[in-house]
Write a protein that holds these residues in place. Structure first.
Motif, mmCIF file in Angstrom:
data_model
loop_
_atom_site.group_PDB
_atom_site.id
_atom_site.type_symbol
_atom_site.label_atom_id
_atom_site.label_comp_id
_atom_site.label_asym_id
_atom_site.label_seq_id
_atom_site.Cartn_x
_atom_site.Cartn_y
_atom_site.Cartn_z
ATOM 1 N N ASP A 181 0.829 -1.204 0.000
ATOM 2 C CA ASP A 181 0.000 0.000 0.000
ATOM 3 C C ASP A 181 0.862 1.252 0.000
ATOM 4 O OD1 ASP A 181 -2.402 -1.449 0.124
ATOM 5 O OD2 ASP A 181 -2.308 -1.557 2.312
ATOM 6 N N CYS A 234 2.731 1.718 -3.309
ATOM 7 C CA CYS A 234 1.796 2.162 -4.347
ATOM 8 C C CYS A 234 1.388 3.617 -4.147
ATOM 9 C CB CYS A 234 0.559 1.265 -4.366
ATOM 10 S SG CYS A 234 0.855 -0.406 -5.007
ATOM 11 N N SER A 235 1.298 4.043 -2.884
ATOM 12 C CA SER A 235 0.933 5.437 -2.630
ATOM 13 C C SER A 235 1.958 6.394 -3.226
ATOM 14 C CB SER A 235 0.795 5.677 -1.122
ATOM 15 O OG SER A 235 2.054 5.690 -0.476
ATOM 16 N N MET A 283 1.637 6.154 -7.209
ATOM 17 C CA MET A 283 0.400 6.728 -7.727
ATOM 18 C C MET A 283 0.246 8.216 -7.407
ATOM 19 S SD MET A 283 -0.907 4.198 -9.319
ATOM 20 C CE MET A 283 -2.582 4.779 -9.642
ATOM 21 N N GLU A 314 -0.077 9.669 -4.449
ATOM 22 C CA GLU A 314 -1.085 9.908 -3.416
ATOM 23 C C GLU A 314 -0.525 10.628 -2.186
ATOM 24 O OE1 GLU A 314 -2.345 5.947 -2.751
ATOM 25 O OE2 GLU A 314 -3.310 5.739 -4.714
ATOM 26 N N ILE A 315 0.799 10.726 -2.095
ATOM 27 C CA ILE A 315 1.433 11.463 -1.001
ATOM 28 C C ILE A 315 1.631 12.907 -1.460
ATOM 29 C CG2 ILE A 315 3.452 11.648 0.489
ATOM 30 C CD1 ILE A 315 1.712 9.202 1.019
ATOM 31 N N TRP A 348 -1.680 11.837 2.990
ATOM 32 C CA TRP A 348 -1.934 10.714 2.082
ATOM 33 C C TRP A 348 -3.404 10.793 1.715
ATOM 34 C CZ3 TRP A 348 -1.275 4.846 3.595
ATOM 35 C CH2 TRP A 348 -1.481 4.056 2.454
ATOM 36 N N SER A 349 -3.662 10.981 0.447
ATOM 37 C CA SER A 349 -5.030 11.260 0.004
ATOM 38 C C SER A 349 -5.998 10.123 0.310
ATOM 39 C CB SER A 349 -5.038 11.562 -1.504
ATOM 40 O OG SER A 349 -4.533 10.472 -2.250
ATOM 41 N N LEU A 350 -5.507 8.890 0.468
ATOM 42 C CA LEU A 350 -6.388 7.760 0.738
ATOM 43 C C LEU A 350 -6.429 7.357 2.205
ATOM 44 C CD1 LEU A 350 -5.850 5.351 -2.302
ATOM 45 C CD2 LEU A 350 -7.563 7.132 -1.964
#
Length: 258
Positions: free
Chosen positions: A12, A15-16, A19, A21-22, A46-48
């Motif tokens: 995870d 992948c962050s 992708m 997402e950070i 972290w957007s998720l």
């Protein structure tokens, strides 16, 4: 789907990064003498991750996974891009700070990564500040002392973050040559209540004066707290009284209004 830091694994986290997402957020530091922008602290989001995942818990998750160096390199590249994009709106001498753990300071490549980030910014316009967190003890080793010295020779300031809440204390000030301390929000909150923690702030202020250290207070929520701090000579302040952490777009709006 939102994730909690307790539920993530190394895949995870990796992948962050891959992708995008950070993302960096920026919380303003205000010089209340002039009501002007003194600096910005870089915070990771972290957007998720769920809304309760703080920057500290996220950093801990990356550290436990062994991906912290990669995350920091990725984050600092984004920060450099944002700063260059907003350069015309940012004042000369602005302090740009980011948090590091004691284990990061001792790690090979830390100084190189930090100075590489500094080299990506407009020459001599900004002052970089490394805030060493207190969740772990800071080992008094030649590697750590050498890292501090190399950074300071490059005009990078070293602060102890959340001073007095963890391992950083008077003993650390005796062992390490640092430039400043940051007063934790817990102590600042005690200024406007009957909490005994409020008595710690003037003690830290006196200690900092004795060691000729700069002081920043974080977690300033009320005008009363701000005034009490100012009366102690603590005029660089950070907290929701002035602004929450901002995305790049929000920071641009903040700078235009200011």
């Amino acid at each position: 789907m939102m994730m909690t830091t307790s539920a993530v694994n190394n895949i995870d986290l990796y992948c962050s990064l891959m992708m995008g997402e950070i993302v960096p957020y920026y919380q303003p530091l205000i010089d209340i003498r002039t009501q002007s922008l003194y600096g910005i602290e870089v915070l990771m989001r972290w957007s998720l991750a769920d809304e309760n995942a703080t920057p500290v818990t996220l950093i801990e998750a990356f550290e436990e996974s062994g991906l912290l160096p990669e995350m920091m390199q990725y984050l600092l590249r984004q920060v450099a891009r944002d700063i260059n994009e907003l350069n015309a709106l940012l004042p000369t001498g602005l302090h740009i700070s980011f948090n590091v753990s004691p284990s990061q300071v001792a790690a090979p490549g830390f100084v190189f990564d930090t100075l590489s980030f500094l080299a990506m910014l407009p020459l001599e316009k900004y002052r970089l500040v490394v805030e060493v967190t207190e969740e772990q003890p800071l080992a008094n080793t030649p590697e750590v002392r050498g890292a501090f010295l190399k950074l300071q020779l490059a005009d990078v300031s070293i602060y102890f973050d959340d001073f007095g809440t963890g391992y950083a204390n008077l003993n650390c000030l005796e062992q390490f040559n640092v430039d400043g301390v940051k007063i934790d929000r817990l102590f600042v909150a005690g200024l406007s209540s009957d909490s005994p923690s409020g008595a710690i702030v003037p003690a830290i202020a006196r200690l900092a004066k004795a060691y000729k250290l700069n002081v920043i207070a974080e977690g300033v929520e009320t005008t009363q707290q701000s005034q009490i701090l100012s009366d102690m000579g603590i005029t660089v302040q950070q907290g929701h009284l002035f602004s929450c952490a901002l995305s790049k777009t929000q920071l641009r709006d903040f700078l235009v209004v200011e």
